[in-house]
Design a protein around this motif. Sequence first.
Motif, short mmCIF file in Angstrom:
data_model
loop_
_atom_site.label_atom_id
_atom_site.label_comp_id
_atom_site.label_asym_id
_atom_site.label_seq_id
_atom_site.Cartn_x
_atom_site.Cartn_y
_atom_site.Cartn_z
N GLY A 703 -29.34 0.18 9.98
CA GLY A 703 -28.66 -0.30 8.79
C GLY A 703 -27.16 -0.12 8.89
N ALA A 704 -26.42 -0.88 8.11
CA ALA A 704 -24.96 -0.79 8.08
C ALA A 704 -24.48 -1.09 6.67
N ARG A 705 -23.31 -0.55 6.37
CA ARG A 705 -22.74 -0.73 5.04
C ARG A 705 -21.23 -0.89 5.15
N VAL A 706 -20.68 -1.90 4.47
CA VAL A 706 -19.24 -2.10 4.38
C VAL A 706 -18.80 -1.72 2.97
N PHE A 707 -17.83 -0.83 2.88
CA PHE A 707 -17.31 -0.34 1.60
C PHE A 707 -15.83 -0.68 1.55
N LEU A 708 -15.42 -1.38 0.50
CA LEU A 708 -14.02 -1.85 0.39
C LEU A 708 -13.54 -1.70 -1.04
N TYR A 709 -12.29 -1.25 -1.20
CA TYR A 709 -11.66 -1.30 -2.51
C TYR A 709 -10.15 -1.47 -2.35
N THR A 710 -9.55 -2.12 -3.37
CA THR A 710 -8.11 -2.33 -3.35
C THR A 710 -7.39 -1.03 -3.65
N GLY A 711 -6.14 -0.97 -3.22
CA GLY A 711 -5.37 0.26 -3.35
C GLY A 711 -5.02 0.58 -4.80
N ARG A 712 -4.77 1.86 -5.03
CA ARG A 712 -4.41 2.27 -6.38
C ARG A 712 -2.94 1.96 -6.64
N PRO A 713 -2.52 1.92 -7.92
CA PRO A 713 -1.16 1.48 -8.24
C PRO A 713 -0.12 2.60 -8.10
N TYR A 714 1.13 2.19 -7.99
CA TYR A 714 2.25 3.13 -8.06
C TYR A 714 3.44 2.39 -8.67
N SER A 715 4.44 3.14 -9.13
CA SER A 715 5.59 2.56 -9.83
C SER A 715 6.76 2.37 -8.89
N PRO A 716 7.50 1.28 -9.04
CA PRO A 716 8.76 1.17 -8.30
C PRO A 716 9.73 2.24 -8.81
N SER A 717 10.69 2.61 -7.97
CA SER A 717 11.60 3.68 -8.36
C SER A 717 13.02 3.36 -7.95
N VAL A 718 13.94 3.98 -8.65
CA VAL A 718 15.36 3.90 -8.35
C VAL A 718 15.90 5.32 -8.29
N GLN A 719 16.48 5.69 -7.17
CA GLN A 719 16.98 7.05 -6.98
C GLN A 719 15.88 8.08 -7.23
N GLY A 720 14.65 7.72 -6.84
CA GLY A 720 13.53 8.65 -6.98
C GLY A 720 12.94 8.70 -8.36
N ILE A 721 13.41 7.87 -9.29
CA ILE A 721 12.93 7.89 -10.67
C ILE A 721 12.09 6.64 -10.92
N PRO A 722 10.84 6.78 -11.37
CA PRO A 722 10.00 5.60 -11.66
C PRO A 722 10.64 4.75 -12.76
N VAL A 723 10.57 3.44 -12.57
CA VAL A 723 11.16 2.52 -13.54
C VAL A 723 10.13 1.47 -13.88
N PRO A 724 10.27 0.84 -15.07
CA PRO A 724 9.33 -0.23 -15.45
C PRO A 724 9.47 -1.42 -14.50
N PRO A 725 8.42 -2.23 -14.39
CA PRO A 725 7.08 -2.05 -14.99
C PRO A 725 6.28 -0.99 -14.23
N PHE A 726 5.82 0.02 -14.95
CA PHE A 726 5.15 1.15 -14.34
C PHE A 726 3.81 0.73 -13.72
N ASN A 727 3.52 1.36 -12.58
CA ASN A 727 2.27 1.11 -11.84
C ASN A 727 2.02 -0.37 -11.59
N SER A 728 3.10 -1.06 -11.26
CA SER A 728 2.99 -2.50 -11.00
C SER A 728 2.81 -2.82 -9.52
N GLU A 729 3.02 -1.84 -8.64
CA GLU A 729 2.84 -2.04 -7.21
C GLU A 729 1.49 -1.47 -6.78
N ARG A 730 1.02 -1.93 -5.61
CA ARG A 730 -0.30 -1.51 -5.13
C ARG A 730 -0.21 -1.01 -3.69
N LEU A 731 -0.97 0.05 -3.41
CA LEU A 731 -1.15 0.52 -2.06
C LEU A 731 -2.06 -0.43 -1.30
N PRO A 732 -2.07 -0.38 0.03
CA PRO A 732 -2.93 -1.30 0.80
C PRO A 732 -4.41 -1.09 0.51
#
Length: 806
Positions: A703-732
């Motif tokens: 038997g075999a199984r393929v497990f896949l999910y999209t990456g969780r979100p994160y916020s863009p930042s400026v000078q290390g500070i999260p800025v809107p729109p929050f959690n609008s970017e995605r990890l791979p």
Amino acid sequence: MSKRRLWALTFALALAPRAAAAQTETTPPNAVDSGHVVYPPGAHGDAKVVLDLVIEKDGGIGDVAVVDGDEPFVSAALAAARAWTFTPARRGDLRVSARVRMLVVFHPPVAVPTPERSSPPAPSASGTSVPSGTEPPAQEIQVRGVRSEIGETQLGGAEVRQMPGAFGDAFRAIEALPGVTPIVSGLPFFFVRGAPPGNVGYFLDGVPVPLLYHLALGPSVIHPGLIDQVDFFAGGYPARYGRFAGGILDGETLPPASRPHAEGNVRLFDAGALVETPLLDDRMTVLVAGRYSYTAALVQLFAPNTRVSYWDYQARVMYRLTPKDRVSIFAFGSFDEIDNRDQQTVYDQAGDVTGQSVGPFYPVFKTEFHRVDVRYDHDTPRGHLRVAATLGVEDSIAGSSATQQTGVAASSVRLRAEGDERLSPDMKLRYGADVLLYHYSLEPGTSGQDLEALYPQRNDVMIGAYGDVIWKASPRVEVVPGFRTDVFTSRLAPGNTPAGPNVSGVSTSGTATLAPEPRVATRVQATPKVTWVSTFGVAHQPPSLLVPIPGLTLGSLATGLQTSLQASQGAEVELPLDFKLTSTLFLHDYLGLNDATATCLGNGTSIPNASNDCLAQQVSGRAYGVELLARRDLTKRITGWVSYTLSRSTRETHGVIFNGTSPNGTGGVSSSNTLQEIPAEFDRTHVLNVLGAIDLGRGWRAGARVFLYTGRPYSPSVQGIPVPPFNSERLPTFYRLDVRLEKRWRAFGNGYIAFVVEGMNVTLTKEAIAAQCNSDGTLFPLKYDTCKPEYIGPVSVPSIGVEAGM
């Protein structure tokens, strides 16, 4: 008399005894106990299995052969047949062995008229002793399945042990169900429809389990051979389940066996065994099981200053007082420990480094729990009643060195009564009540303002009662209205006065909260192959941590309960080739949720606090989406399984504002007054499982199984500070491939020996868990930081083992 007549008479007299013996009546065997034939969990439709049984002279089953039938019904019939007993066949006064052919007929679950647990009648006709080469008539046994709960996904223990990537563990199979995503691939802490792992309730025979999985990538704390089936509710569960705001996973143990049996396995990382036998003329059964890990030695081969170990045990004794009365004791427990070795740099008088001093191992994290459940069961004329008491102890210890250790402990007592009663052929009442007392304490030497504030030494009491009615309103409509209510109280232990500014609010006078929970579920058969299912329920839970830790529970009841409103609407469709498709639309609203990923990370969803009281802060949110599950029983020769979830999980937040006074954010971060609804930290839009298995013949199965999910979100930042729109970017996106190969041989009569090779994430795929964002240092004009994924792994687990059973 002539010589011819004389010889004829002499010959007849000589053969008379043999003729008389030949005419002696043969008595066929009669069934004494047809055992307990269970409709296989997860199976569908009617089925027939024909067995050839050899009835020995003592009435026991000598050999069982399958004449006809398909899995999983063949396995269910074989397991039951080994426990059947007969009065032996007789030829005159002599006991003789006999061969009979039995027909076992399976019918799928029906709604209310079928009891929750039913035993089939004994075969109505006897087998016959016949000469070899002729076929005896088949006798019939009728088997009806257990009624399935509305909205549940049921997994049979034998079925999920075939799932690639689950390592034969029924509880780890939850990862392949829709609506479920792990925090990290392979780590058995799951978000269920957006609810954090600490909000998911785990039960074993109705007893809450404080930690279901061993640390790191370990298996569940229950031996898989003890599990009959696993019932999973992503939401809208029956009224008997309470005190959790997320999903419910309930494991049901196998009924006591009527014949001795045993099984065991040895793998790269642990070994386990289970033994059960009846005693005292089958009035008593005794079961012992356990598992021990020798990963400490393996880990030290690669990391000599680290040690990992775990073990667990289960024991059950059941004694039948009368045909309708039973008493039993069920005990189980678990232990996990991760140790590091103290290391210090050694300097000479000139201040130069001369080497490292290595000290003893100390626990980085250690946890254990134990439960003892004493039960009395009574079968009433129209139902069943159980009265039980559960004693429990648990503790956890964490440390950064041998001298800096922090520990918490808890002891508990629970008294409960539960039962069901048939009110009419179309109506059944289920009811129950319990009282649970928890005493929480800090280990000697443990101190600190945050610890004493968040986990004060206290006594928590929970009192609950529930009832629901299974009502067959018409041949096609089933309605289950229910209601549950709990009272939660918390009071500081005598002499305890927590220090610090972040006191939880629990006082010596106590805090009490009432939690009413209406629930309703309906099932409507639109056509013979299409059924509509809908559920709605309200659930409450005391404050909790992100992940369950034995002995460690927030003492902040004064801040309010966690509440979830759970609604779903779906359809169950019978497909060709024994496939079943379940589609579900769901909406869950969460109020006052303890989700540290939304209150402690400080990545746009909150402002980090110098104190750990962010753990006790509460947020609101919701989860909604669609779930699809198409499955064919995994024990069939060729099988398949596809589960897919399209969803969105959100949290409300005030966010943060950078006022520009400090480029690194210090002194320049403030809270926004406007609530925003943003994707939750572990929101994954798409989750897909595709599984296939095939019986290759001659005992080989792959038997075999393929497990896949999209990456969780994160916020863009400026000078290390999260800025809107929050959690609008995605990890791979992450994916992995799990495989399983088994070769099985018959042994020990009706037993087996199997060689199993299994691997999780054989593709060695790394998973992105965070974004590392860097600024170019330019103040004006401000630019978005450059972010790159931060990977871990690959987290891959190989397993080679030998299993045996009899």
